[in-house]
Structure formats: C-alpha cells, structure tokens
Design a protein around this motif. Structure first.
Motif, short mmCIF file in Angstrom:
data_model
loop_
_atom_site.label_atom_id
_atom_site.label_comp_id
_atom_site.label_asym_id
_atom_site.label_seq_id
_atom_site.Cartn_x
_atom_site.Cartn_y
_atom_site.Cartn_z
N UNK A 79 101.11 108.59 -8.26
CA UNK A 79 101.08 107.37 -9.08
C UNK A 79 99.81 107.35 -9.92
N UNK A 80 98.71 107.72 -9.31
CA UNK A 80 97.45 107.88 -10.06
C UNK A 80 97.03 109.34 -9.87
N UNK A 81 97.33 110.18 -10.87
CA UNK A 81 97.00 111.60 -10.70
C UNK A 81 95.50 111.79 -10.47
N UNK A 82 95.16 112.29 -9.32
CA UNK A 82 93.74 112.39 -8.96
C UNK A 82 93.53 113.52 -7.96
N UNK A 83 92.33 114.06 -7.97
CA UNK A 83 91.96 115.07 -6.98
C UNK A 83 92.55 116.44 -7.26
N UNK A 84 92.19 117.37 -6.44
CA UNK A 84 92.67 118.73 -6.60
C UNK A 84 93.84 119.02 -5.69
N UNK A 85 93.95 120.28 -5.30
CA UNK A 85 95.06 120.73 -4.48
C UNK A 85 95.08 120.03 -3.11
N UNK A 86 93.89 119.64 -2.63
CA UNK A 86 93.79 119.06 -1.28
C UNK A 86 94.47 117.70 -1.17
N UNK A 87 94.68 117.02 -2.33
CA UNK A 87 95.36 115.72 -2.26
C UNK A 87 96.87 115.89 -2.07
N UNK A 88 97.39 117.05 -2.48
CA UNK A 88 98.84 117.30 -2.36
C UNK A 88 99.14 118.10 -1.09
N UNK A 89 98.25 119.02 -0.76
CA UNK A 89 98.42 119.81 0.47
C UNK A 89 97.18 119.59 1.36
N UNK A 90 97.09 118.41 2.00
CA UNK A 90 95.86 118.09 2.74
C UNK A 90 95.63 118.97 3.96
N UNK A 91 96.68 119.57 4.50
CA UNK A 91 96.49 120.44 5.67
C UNK A 91 96.15 121.88 5.27
N UNK A 92 96.15 122.12 3.94
CA UNK A 92 95.87 123.46 3.39
C UNK A 92 96.74 124.52 4.06
#
Lengths: 109, 170
Positions: B155-168
């Motif tokens: 909804x608010x595009x923010x952060x890098x890859x870690x916001x979408x894949x927090x468990x890496x």
C-alpha cells in the motif's frame, strides 16, 4: 478503577479506532488492490478487541473464544487477501504472473 | 527419501493421527467448555473424524510441506513489523480522505532465488508467502518459480527486499 479494566479499555479503544480507520480506508481508497490491505488492518483491530476481552474476563469461556476468534481472523485474513488478489490478477490478465514483469520493470526504473 | 519399514510407517501414522486427535479434542473442549460425559464422547468422536481426515490428507501429500527449523529463526522480523505497518496503513486511510488519488499502492517484484528438494521447496514458498503477508502493508501475491521473483502488493511502497521476504528465504 481496577488495572485490568484500565488495560482492557485501552485495548478496546485502540481496536475500535483501528476498525473505524479500516472502514474509512476501505471506503476512501479507489483502487481495488489498495482496499484489500484494510482487511488485514481490520483483523488486527479485532485481535486487539479480543485481547481487551481477555483482560476483562480472564481466560474464561468468553475470553478463550474471543482470543481464538481474533487469532483465526489474523491468520485467515492474509490468506483471503492473497487468494482474492490472485483471482483479480487472473481476471484482469489471464495469469497472475503477467503482473510480475510489469512490477519488475517498475522496480528497475 | 529413504524407504521406511512397515512397523516404522505404522508408528509414524499412529503418532501423526494421535497428535491430530489431541489437537482436535483440545479445540473442541476450548469451544464447548463443558466436561459432561456426553459432551466428552461427542468431542472424542468429532476428534476421531478430524484426525482421520488430517491423516488421509497427509498420506496423499495434500498437506505435504516441510519447514526447516532454521527458517524460523527470523520469525520475529515480520512480527515486529506488524505495529509499524498498522500505523502506516492507518495513516494511509486518513491520507486517502484528504488526497484523492486513483491508486496509492503498487506491485513489487523482488528476487527470490535458491531451491530446495521437495517437500521443503513447497514449505519454503508457503512460509515466504505467509511471513510476507503477515503485516498489513504488504501482501505477497505469489512466487514465480521460472523468473525466480516474489510478487507482492504494498500500500505504501517502502523498504527493500526484506520488507517482502522478511525471513530471507529467497
């Protein structure tokens, strides 16, 4: 005032405010995909209200059920949004993966 | 996967069925909260049906995901993001009231590489989708295995890859 009532009131007000904001967001947003995020927000509002009930009633029949409902809402909300978003993308593009390429281009530009 | 001997297979099935029965019976008791004998008998019967259904599904591989324990070490990350995302999404609701725009959010695709053998691969993808969608600002739509990308809507595009894949996981 008992401290448990005080904490329950704080959680109840916070949960109620989040629910109102979720409804406002749902009505104010124009994009379908944006609206879906407020389902997630509403489930956390419900969880806070459930926590308020647990503080008020302790781990009784009412408290346990309220907490169970809250946890189920939080866990099933993302599943509902995930499947609905996929369905909408499939309806729009025929395949949800069509959005991947567009998002990738937007990301790189 | 190594071949199991018949007694080991039966013991494994019995253990899985028992765990399912205990969980189902506990949930029934939690919902009913009555410990009269007729209710206990009905609860035991309902738990038998639930555990048998679960075991049948497990045997057919319908619920055939497996998760490695080390993947859960970063589980605190999506949980810690929840309060922040609640504030962000709430603020976006208020912003939408004062600023009329056709869309606030956008789709994002980030790298999701790596591969595990089955059933760990299914578990890895399922866990990445679940963890990425836990906080309300981000919802994972799916993982494109061919392009090795994870697609999410923020909804608010923010952060890098870690916001979408927090468990890496990717």
């Amino acid at each position: 005032m008992n401290w448990r009532i005080l904490v329950a009131t704080v959680f109840l007000v916070a949960g109620g405010v989040i629910e109102v904001l979720a409804v406002l967001g749902l009505c104010a947003m124009r994009d379908l995909y944006d609206r879906m995020h407020f389902v997630g927000l509403a489930s956390y509002g419900a969880l806070l209200i459930a926590v308020a009930i647990v503080f008020r009633e302790s781990f009784s029949l009412i408290g346990d059920k309220a907490l169970l409902v809250g946890v189920v809402l939080v866990l099933t909300g993302p599943v509902l949004v995930h499947t609905t978003m996929r369905s909408m993308l499939i309806r729009e593009h025929g395949d949800w993966r069509a959005a991947v390429e567009k998002a990738r281009k937007d990301e790189s530009s | 996967m190594p071949e199991r001997t018949r007694p080991a297979l039966v013991a494994r099935r019995a253990f899985a069925w028992s765990v399912g029965w205990v969980c189902a019976a506990a949930l029934y008791l939690l919902l009913i909260d009555i410990t009269d004998l007729p209710e206990l008998i009905v609860g035991a019967g309902a738990a038998v049906l639930a555990a048998t259904g679960l075991e049948l599904a497990r045997e057919q591989g319908i619920v055939g995901e497996s998760v490695r324990l080390r993947w859960l070490f970063r589980l605190h990350r999506p949980l810690l993001r929840i309060p922040r995302d609640i504030v962000v999404v709430s603020a976006m609701a208020l912003l939408a009231l004062v600023r009329r725009r056709p869309a606030f959010g956008s789709f994002r695709a980030v790298r999701f590489s790596g591969e595990e053998e089955e059933p760990y691969e299914t578990g890895r993808c399922a866990l990445a989708e679940a963890a990425g969608s836990l906080a309300p600002n981000t919802f994972v739509v799916g993982i494109d295995g061919e392009r090795r990308l994870i697609l999410a809507h923020q909804l608010r595009p923010t952060g890098g890859r870690e916001t979408i894949d927090p468990l890496e996981l990717g």
